[in-house]
Design an enzyme around this catalytic site. Sequence first.
Site, PDB file in Angstrom:
ATOM      1  CD  GLU A  88      15.010  70.293   9.969  1.00  0.00           C
ATOM      2  OE1 GLU A  88      15.250  70.117   8.965  1.00  0.00           O
ATOM      3  OE2 GLU A  88      15.060  71.354  10.670  1.00  0.00           O
ATOM      4  CG  ASN A 104      15.993  75.989   9.031  1.00  0.00           C
ATOM      5  OD1 ASN A 104      17.150  75.935   8.423  1.00  0.00           O
ATOM      6  ND2 ASN A 104      15.057  76.309   8.444  1.00  0.00           N
ATOM      7  CD  GLU A 164      19.421  75.914   4.660  1.00  0.00           C
ATOM      8  OE1 GLU A 164      18.728  76.616   5.317  1.00  0.00           O
ATOM      9  OE2 GLU A 164      19.174  75.324   3.737  1.00  0.00           O
ATOM     10  CD  GLU A 217      18.522  70.730   4.262  1.00  0.00           C
ATOM     11  OE1 GLU A 217      17.359  71.412   3.849  1.00  0.00           O
ATOM     12  OE2 GLU A 217      19.136  71.036   5.247  1.00  0.00           O
ATOM     13  CD  GLN A 275      13.087  67.192   6.417  1.00  0.00           C
ATOM     14  OE1 GLN A 275      12.636  66.677   7.369  1.00  0.00           O
ATOM     15  NE2 GLN A 275      13.440  68.530   6.900  1.00  0.00           N
TER      16      GLN A 275
HETATM   17  O1  AHR Z   1      14.233  70.595   4.821  1.00  0.00           O
HETATM   18  C1  AHR Z   1      13.758  71.610   5.079  1.00  0.00           C
HETATM   19  C2  AHR Z   1      14.589  72.894   5.551  1.00  0.00           C
HETATM   20  O2  AHR Z   1      15.152  73.344   4.447  1.00  0.00           O
HETATM   21  C3  AHR Z   1      15.773  72.534   6.480  1.00  0.00           C
HETATM   22  O3  AHR Z   1      15.517  72.647   7.985  1.00  0.00           O
HETATM   23  C4  AHR Z   1      16.920  73.610   6.134  1.00  0.00           C
HETATM   24  O4  AHR Z   1      18.014  73.116   6.526  1.00  0.00           O
HETATM   25  C5  AHR Z   1      16.327  73.986   4.755  1.00  0.00           C
HETATM   26  O5  AHR Z   1      15.959  75.351   4.659  1.00  0.00           O
END
Ligand code: AHR
Length: 498
Positions: free
Chosen positions: A27, A72, A173, A292, A349
């Site tokens: 991300e 996000n 989300e 995730e 991540q």
């Molecule tokens: O991985 C961190 C964040 O966690 C991501 O941006 C979001 O999708 C989740 O809430």
Amino acid sequence: MSKARIVVDPQFTVAPVDRRLFGSFVEHMGRCVYTGIYEPEHPLADQDGFRKDVLALTGELGVSTIRYPGGNFVSNYRWEDGVGPKEQRPVRRDLAWRSIETNQFGIDEFVDWSRRAGVEPMVAVNLGTRGVAEAVDLLEYCNADAGTALADQRVANGHAEPHDVKLWCLGNEMDGPWQIGHKTAEEYGRLAQETGKAMKRLDPSIELVACGSSNSKMPTFGSWESTVLEHCYDVVDYISLHAYYEQHGDDVASYLASGVDMDRFIEAVAATADAVGARLQSRKRLRLSFDEWNVWFQGEFGGEDSLDWAVAPQIIENDFGVVDAVVVGGLLVSLLKHADRVGVACLAQLVNVIAPIRTEPGGRSWRQPIFAPFALTAEGAQGVVLQTAAEGPTIRTAEFGEIPTVDTVATWDQASGTTSVFAVNRSPEESVRLTIATQGLPAVRTATAVQMAVGGAGAAAGSDESAWSPRETAVELSDEGAAIELAPGSWTRVTLVA
Ligand code: AHR
């Protein structure tokens, strides 16, 4: 020492091991992209600015599929900012993480990086501040042959061949009030349906993931999935799940048993999707994209408003220990057990942000303890997943009540004659002797095992890999199969070769 016994038999096949279960996530958040995978000034950067040390660790981790660019972040992202000559790309304010986005890395760089890393790109479109048109534009830019405006723009940007991205997320989300462009289930369901319809008309070969709930504690969990899927069941291929786990207080037993929550979450979403499918009289069986999942010390994160408009700031760079690695190993057991429904899973991540790989800007890179169970599972899980009929002790946990102390899953690879058993002992105090009865399998000739145990290394292991590296553990061969001691609070991989 208490005893557990499992039967590993190729007749109890769950599903083939889908490599996409070993995905991860990049991300535009913190230092995942900038000074993570991309750092042109780094001494180990290649001609495109990709850190070769991180590429090597990504290969060693064994990841298959990588989701990008958020998270996000995607909900306020303009993909067009990240293509074309770098000196002309605009600098923007990213509202998701209150960070400055330089746009020096975009979709073309990500696809190039993916090819170099040997992973499949999985791309999310912005359904927060944007909609159908921008999603279809991005798809045309990525996947269409030359001859129309956006495909020609890709060609002009140096990519004559289509990127051929197969896996697409319809937003991220969207049930979360923190999301830029947060939507109700009705609003999102309609938008996902219309976006998906248009995208598949342009490229029918793609697979689409609809947003499920951000986590199973959301007040709308269940009804969100139901309403969204009423709208878009026919057009999507997957519904997403997200979950992050952390230890609460000194309750290590519940933390070690996080896989119980993941099991229940997967089974609840599958049941909800099937109920919608039944109502719609559909023959299609939706798959799940657990795109995730990880451990994350969320209690330590000050929230988005605590961030202050920096380029690639340090955000949630959690230092994990062995207990976190055991939990990650247990979550992988849960994912494999559900290989018949979960078709994609992404460890969130990949670099720096709650990640198995860490880097210093301009400096070294290293593995965190959670790297090991992921890499060993990705390597060992081959062939088909086998359900392991198990009997053994139980343990009482504050969060989940009475649960089996030991959780296991196995894989069987006929071509190499290899059985891998993955086992987690959730008791922080008691060892368990695990007998593996290899019923229906050729006689085992060699047996080896590696183990990570909470008691065997400090809780916060830091970057000293020798302090937490998995230890080789003795396996006894018997007429029945094999037997091994599972240390308290441990994750183990047993390899049996015929
Ligand atoms: O991985 C961190 C964040 O966690 C991501 O941006 C979001 O999708 C989740 O809430």
